[in-house]
Structure formats: C-alpha cells, structure tokens
Design a protein around this motif. Structure first.
Motif, short mmCIF file in Angstrom:
data_model
loop_
_atom_site.label_atom_id
_atom_site.label_comp_id
_atom_site.label_asym_id
_atom_site.label_seq_id
_atom_site.Cartn_x
_atom_site.Cartn_y
_atom_site.Cartn_z
N LEU A 82 0.83 -1.21 0.00
CA LEU A 82 0.00 0.00 0.00
C LEU A 82 0.86 1.26 0.00
CD1 LEU A 82 -2.74 -1.13 2.56
CD2 LEU A 82 -2.95 -1.00 0.06
N GLN A 83 2.07 1.14 -0.50
CA GLN A 83 2.99 2.27 -0.52
C GLN A 83 2.35 3.47 -1.23
OE1 GLN A 83 6.20 2.16 0.90
NE2 GLN A 83 6.04 4.37 0.66
N GLY A 84 2.30 4.60 -0.54
CA GLY A 84 1.79 5.83 -1.12
C GLY A 84 0.29 5.97 -1.11
N VAL A 85 -0.45 4.97 -0.62
CA VAL A 85 -1.91 5.06 -0.55
C VAL A 85 -2.32 5.76 0.74
CG1 VAL A 85 -4.08 3.78 -0.52
CG2 VAL A 85 -2.16 2.95 -1.90
N HIS A 86 -3.22 6.71 0.63
CA HIS A 86 -3.71 7.43 1.81
C HIS A 86 -4.90 6.67 2.41
CE1 HIS A 86 -5.63 11.42 3.49
NE2 HIS A 86 -5.27 10.57 4.45
N ARG B 67 -2.13 0.37 12.37
CA ARG B 67 -0.78 -0.20 12.39
C ARG B 67 -0.59 -1.20 11.25
NH1 ARG B 67 -2.14 -0.49 18.14
NH2 ARG B 67 -1.15 1.27 19.20
N ALA B 68 -1.61 -2.01 10.97
CA ALA B 68 -1.51 -2.99 9.89
C ALA B 68 -1.38 -2.31 8.54
CB ALA B 68 -2.73 -3.91 9.91
N LEU B 69 -2.15 -1.25 8.31
CA LEU B 69 -2.07 -0.53 7.05
C LEU B 69 -0.73 0.18 6.90
CD1 LEU B 69 -5.66 1.01 7.00
CD2 LEU B 69 -4.84 -0.85 5.58
N ALA B 70 -0.26 0.78 7.99
CA ALA B 70 1.02 1.49 7.95
C ALA B 70 2.17 0.53 7.66
CB ALA B 70 1.26 2.22 9.27
N ALA B 71 2.08 -0.69 8.17
CA ALA B 71 3.13 -1.68 7.94
C ALA B 71 3.24 -2.06 6.47
CB ALA B 71 2.87 -2.93 8.78
N GLU B 72 2.16 -1.80 5.71
CA GLU B 72 2.18 -2.06 4.27
C GLU B 72 2.45 -0.80 3.46
OE1 GLU B 72 2.24 -4.73 2.59
OE2 GLU B 72 1.70 -6.27 4.06
N GLY B 73 2.84 0.28 4.15
CA GLY B 73 3.26 1.49 3.46
C GLY B 73 2.23 2.58 3.32
N ALA B 74 1.01 2.38 3.81
CA ALA B 74 -0.02 3.40 3.68
C ALA B 74 0.31 4.63 4.51
CB ALA B 74 -1.38 2.84 4.10
N ALA B 75 -0.10 5.79 4.00
CA ALA B 75 -0.02 7.03 4.76
C ALA B 75 -1.32 7.17 5.54
CB ALA B 75 0.16 8.22 3.83
#
Length: 253
Positions: A3-7, A23-31
């Motif tokens: 999810l790099q770069g996804v808000h 935390r789970a979303l952030a670990a995959e790169g989400a902002a």
C-alpha cells in the motif's frame, strides 16, 4: 509494502480495533490519517506510525467530517482507503431504551457511515483501487438480547455496505464489512463491568457470558480484525465486494 503511497483514513483510530488497523495498514506502506473525537488518543497512536496525521472530529456531524477529510487531504492527498471503525454500544432492556439513547447509537454507527462515505467518495472513485471497509459486528447478521439499538445499527451498516457495493461495482471501488465477535477492546471491558455490577458475577463469570458465543471460547484479538481489514484494503482484493466477513471463531449465525 503493498500500500505504498496510498492514503488510508481510519475513524476511531485512537484505540482498540481502529489502532490495530492503522498499524496494519502502515506496515504495508499506507499514509495514515486518524479521525476521532479524542485528540490525545489519536496522537498517541499516530506517534507510533511514521508520518501519520490526526484530524479530530465528531463524525456524527457532516460539516465536521468534511472539514476533517479536507485536513486529511491537505496532509496526504486524496483518500484511497476509508476504514469506518468508530462505533458505540450500550446495553439495556428494550423497554428501557430511551429515544435519546437510540438516536445516539444510530448517529455514531449509521449516520457517521453516511457522512464519511459521501465525503470520501469522490477521492475513492478516482483512486486506482478505492476501498471502503466498515467494521460492523456479528450483531449485524444475528440478534443479541438487551442490545437492540446496537444490533439494529449494525444491520444497517451491513445493508449500506451491500447497497454501495452494487452501486459502485462498475468502478474500481470495493465496499465490504468485517464483523468481529466479542473482541478484547474497551467496549467489551465496559460490558463485562456492566454484567458484574448488575448480576454480582465475578469477572471470569462475566467474561464467560460473552465468550460462550464463540465456539473457540475466547475473545477475538484486535489484530485479527485488523488482518481481515488489511486484506480487503489491498489492490489484489478487487473481486471481493459486498461481503460481511465474520471474524468470530466459528460463531454460527
């Protein structure tokens, strides 16, 4: 980092399931943007997530939601994932439920979904893989005694999920619900305290009153719910829409 770069915007992100999802979303790169009423709780979680921002708001207020989402966009750009996690639960015999208590539950568990989905929708429609994930409950697919407003509101949440999924099926947006059983959160802790005060049962006995619904005889962990929400948020979940996915240890509906 799928999810790099996804808000991703998470309501009720200051504790429990919402914090675990963030935390789970952030670990995959989400902002991440965390939305909720308590700034201090939101900031405590955001401090553990690199680059996360907070946008405190009363999500039962349409204007407040629009303002918070505008603040979120200013920080991280268009919203690609909306997680409707904020919720409220009370317990009382139906005959003693006041109109005010009914309305308060609907405001948080139903009206807020309407406000948040409408506010985020233009962004989601433009996103490469827009996602709406609503944290509902097993109460949305079955009934429980003494929680009529909560059960009704969660049925409404799943109904909205299914309606939006069909309406948006021709777009790149998917709409799903995750339905946890009784989960180890502050809401369940408060329920246990209520059972103890009203029945005189011990904490273990009060806990057993809740875990008896789960064939695994335990509370669900917030991280388990977060994993389901993460999966539904991924670009690869493009064919999963209109679903109410139970995270409930085999509880039969």
């Amino acid at each position: 980092m799928r999810l790099q770069g996804v808000h991703a915007l998470v309501t009720g992100g200051g504790s429990g399931i919402g914090a675990a999802i963030a935390r789970a979303l952030a670990a995959e790169g989400a902002a991440l943007t965390l939305v909720g009423r308590r700034r201090d709780a939101l900031e405590a979680v955001a401090a553990t997530l690199p680059g996360a921002c907070v946008a405190p708001a009363d999500i039962t207020d349409c204007a407040a939601v629009d303002a918070a989402f505008a603040e979120a966009r200013a920080a991280h750009g268009p919203i690609g994932i909306l997680v409707n996690n904020a919720g409220a639960a009370t317990s009382a015999p139906f005959a003693k439920v006041t109109a005010e208590a009914w309305r308060a539950t609907m405001a948080v568990n139903v009206d807020a979904l309407f406000h948040c989905c409408q506010s985020a929708l233009p962004d989601l429609l433009d996103a490469p893989a827009g996602r709406i994930v609503t944290i509902a409950s097993t109460a949305g697919v079955r009934g429980y005694a003494y929680t009529a407003p909560y059960v009704a509101s969660k049925h409404a949440a799943i109904g909205l999920t299914r309606a939006l999924a069909l309406e948006l099926a021709g777009s790149r947006v998917t709409v799903n619900a995750v339905c946890p059983g009784f989960t180890d959160t502050d809401i369940v802790s408060a329920t246990i305290a209520t059972i103890r005060s009203k029945t005189g049962r011990s904490e273990a006995e009060a806990l057993a009153e809740l875990t008896r619904f789960n064939p695994q005889k335990r509370l669900i962990e917030p991280a388990e719910v977060a994993e389901a929400a993460l999966w539904l948020s991924l670009p690869s979940a493009k064919s999963i829409t209109g679903q109410a996915i139970l995270v409930a240890g085999g509880e039969v509906m």
